[in-house]
Design a protein around this motif. Structure first.
Motif, PDB file in Angstrom:
ATOM      1  N   CYS A  33      -8.898  -4.193  27.473  1.00  0.00           N
ATOM      2  CA  CYS A  33      -9.441  -5.460  27.971  1.00  0.00           C
ATOM      3  C   CYS A  33      -9.199  -5.548  29.475  1.00  0.00           C
ATOM      4  O   CYS A  33      -8.118  -5.196  29.962  1.00  0.00           O
ATOM      5  N   ARG A  88     -14.553  -1.473  17.322  1.00  0.00           N
ATOM      6  CA  ARG A  88     -15.388  -2.065  18.363  1.00  0.00           C
ATOM      7  C   ARG A  88     -15.500  -3.562  18.041  1.00  0.00           C
ATOM      8  O   ARG A  88     -15.667  -3.936  16.878  1.00  0.00           O
ATOM      9  N   PHE A  89     -15.410  -4.413  19.057  1.00  0.00           N
ATOM     10  CA  PHE A  89     -15.509  -5.862  18.901  1.00  0.00           C
ATOM     11  C   PHE A  89     -16.586  -6.380  19.835  1.00  0.00           C
ATOM     12  O   PHE A  89     -16.575  -6.065  21.025  1.00  0.00           O
ATOM     13  N   TYR A  90     -17.500  -7.175  19.301  1.00  0.00           N
ATOM     14  CA  TYR A  90     -18.598  -7.730  20.095  1.00  0.00           C
ATOM     15  C   TYR A  90     -18.660  -9.237  19.870  1.00  0.00           C
ATOM     16  O   TYR A  90     -19.337  -9.705  18.949  1.00  0.00           O
ATOM     17  N   PRO A  91     -17.958 -10.026  20.685  1.00  0.00           N
ATOM     18  CA  PRO A  91     -18.045 -11.486  20.560  1.00  0.00           C
ATOM     19  C   PRO A  91     -19.267 -12.007  21.312  1.00  0.00           C
ATOM     20  O   PRO A  91     -19.782 -11.353  22.225  1.00  0.00           O
ATOM     21  N   GLY A  92     -19.743 -13.191  20.931  1.00  0.00           N
ATOM     22  CA  GLY A  92     -20.866 -13.769  21.651  1.00  0.00           C
ATOM     23  C   GLY A  92     -21.330 -15.073  21.043  1.00  0.00           C
ATOM     24  O   GLY A  92     -20.697 -15.643  20.155  1.00  0.00           O
ATOM     25  N   LEU A 101     -18.511 -12.983  15.990  1.00  0.00           N
ATOM     26  CA  LEU A 101     -17.677 -11.828  16.289  1.00  0.00           C
ATOM     27  C   LEU A 101     -18.163 -10.709  15.389  1.00  0.00           C
ATOM     28  O   LEU A 101     -18.018 -10.764  14.164  1.00  0.00           O
ATOM     29  N   LEU A 102     -18.799  -9.722  15.992  1.00  0.00           N
ATOM     30  CA  LEU A 102     -19.267  -8.546  15.266  1.00  0.00           C
ATOM     31  C   LEU A 102     -18.218  -7.461  15.431  1.00  0.00           C
ATOM     32  O   LEU A 102     -17.832  -7.136  16.549  1.00  0.00           O
ATOM     33  N   THR A 103     -17.719  -6.934  14.337  1.00  0.00           N
ATOM     34  CA  THR A 103     -16.699  -5.892  14.403  1.00  0.00           C
ATOM     35  C   THR A 103     -17.193  -4.681  13.620  1.00  0.00           C
ATOM     36  O   THR A 103     -17.904  -4.816  12.629  1.00  0.00           O
ATOM     37  N   HIS A 118     -18.708  -2.400   8.818  1.00  0.00           N
ATOM     38  CA  HIS A 118     -18.872  -3.647   9.568  1.00  0.00           C
ATOM     39  C   HIS A 118     -18.179  -4.794   8.850  1.00  0.00           C
ATOM     40  O   HIS A 118     -18.230  -4.878   7.626  1.00  0.00           O
ATOM     41  N   ASP A 120     -18.404  -8.843   9.981  1.00  0.00           N
ATOM     42  CA  ASP A 120     -18.922  -9.741  11.008  1.00  0.00           C
ATOM     43  C   ASP A 120     -18.757 -11.188  10.570  1.00  0.00           C
ATOM     44  O   ASP A 120     -18.810 -11.496   9.374  1.00  0.00           O
TER      45      ASP A 120
END
Length: 130
Positions: A33, A88-92, A101-103, A118, A120
């Motif tokens: 991060c 992998r983490f994809y917040p939005g 939060l897509l993980t 996945h 999510d």
């Protein structure tokens, strides 16, 4: 003390460079991060870690955190930095899904085959996995 050992940012009680590319840490916090410590979105605390720059990370008693919340423990953690595997983490946020939060976790099944799992969460659509 804080250290930049690519691709990680490490804060540790003790650190030692044992070769041009290898570092040993005790009581370390490791993250990729870009926020400064202690405001990381995610990090891993380990009792000890060995990092070989751009090759591997090995840690013992690894506790994974999202924000300040622990969510996963591994007694032994190894990360191969030459392979595209791991979390992998994809917040939005968007109007269709709301906050999300897509993980995903990528792992190698054998030398020729990778798998992706996945888990999510979308505030307007709920939990999803696959």
């Amino acid at each position: 003390m804080a250290y930049n050992v690519l691709p990680f940012y490490v804060r540790a009680k003790t650190a030692q460079q044992v070769s041009p590319k290898k570092y040993e840490f005790t009581e370390a916090t490791v993250t990729t991060c870009t926020n400064s410590f202690p405001d990381c979105h995610y990090h891993v605390k380990v009792s000890d870690a060995d990092v070989v720059q751009k090759e591997s990370l090995t840690g013992h008693n690894a506790v994974f955190y999202l924000g300040g919340v622990p969510f996963l423990y591994f007694p032994y953690w190894y990360k191969n930095l030459k392979d595209d595997c791991g979390f992998r983490f994809y917040p939005g946020y968007n109007s269709r899904m709301g906050a999300f939060l897509l993980t995903l976790y990528r792992f190698r099944l054998n030398p020729y085959l990778k798998s992706v799992t996945h888990l999510d969460y979308r505030s307007q659509r709920g939990l999803a996995f696959g």
